[in-house]
Design an enzyme around this catalytic site. Structure first.
Site, short mmCIF file in Angstrom:
data_model
loop_
_atom_site.label_atom_id
_atom_site.label_comp_id
_atom_site.label_asym_id
_atom_site.label_seq_id
_atom_site.Cartn_x
_atom_site.Cartn_y
_atom_site.Cartn_z
N LYS A 21 0.84 -1.20 0.00
CA LYS A 21 0.00 0.00 0.00
C LYS A 21 0.87 1.25 0.00
O LYS A 21 1.97 1.25 0.55
CB LYS A 21 -0.92 0.02 1.24
N CYS A 22 0.37 2.31 -0.64
CA CYS A 22 1.07 3.59 -0.61
C CYS A 22 1.17 4.06 0.83
O CYS A 22 0.24 3.82 1.60
CB CYS A 22 0.32 4.63 -1.46
N PRO A 23 2.27 4.65 1.22
CA PRO A 23 3.34 5.19 0.38
C PRO A 23 4.51 4.23 0.15
O PRO A 23 5.56 4.65 -0.33
CB PRO A 23 3.81 6.41 1.17
#
Length: 85
Positions: A21-23
């Site tokens: 998942k971002c970041p």
């Protein structure tokens, strides 16, 4: 007439951030961008929809070039970034 498959440029480094998942994909890119020569292309493999917009935004912020994003057959994208400095 059928559209030909896109010509995907050769890359100097592939960062596999699929399932992250971002970041995290951006952090992985930021940590490794210095490993490739100036002008080389890095492919970031990511399937988090945020990465699709956040990596090009990071490129603008950091003055690197977002070359293009290519859909992967298994889902997600190969987001290509050219190192500019």
């Amino acid at each position: 007439m059928e559209n030909p498959a896109p010509v995907i440029p050769e890359t100097a480094l592939t960062i596999d951030a699929l399932g992250r998942k971002c970041p995290i994909p951006i952090i992985m890119l930021a940590e490794r961008v210095g490993e490739v020569p100036m002008g080389a292309v890095i492919s970031v493999l990511a399937d988090d929809p945020a990465a699709f917009t956040d990596i090009p935004a990071w490129c603008r912020l950091k003055s690197h070039e977002h070359v293009d994003s290519y859909e992967l057959p298994q889902g997600g994208w190969a987001i290509h970034v050219r190192r500019k400095y």
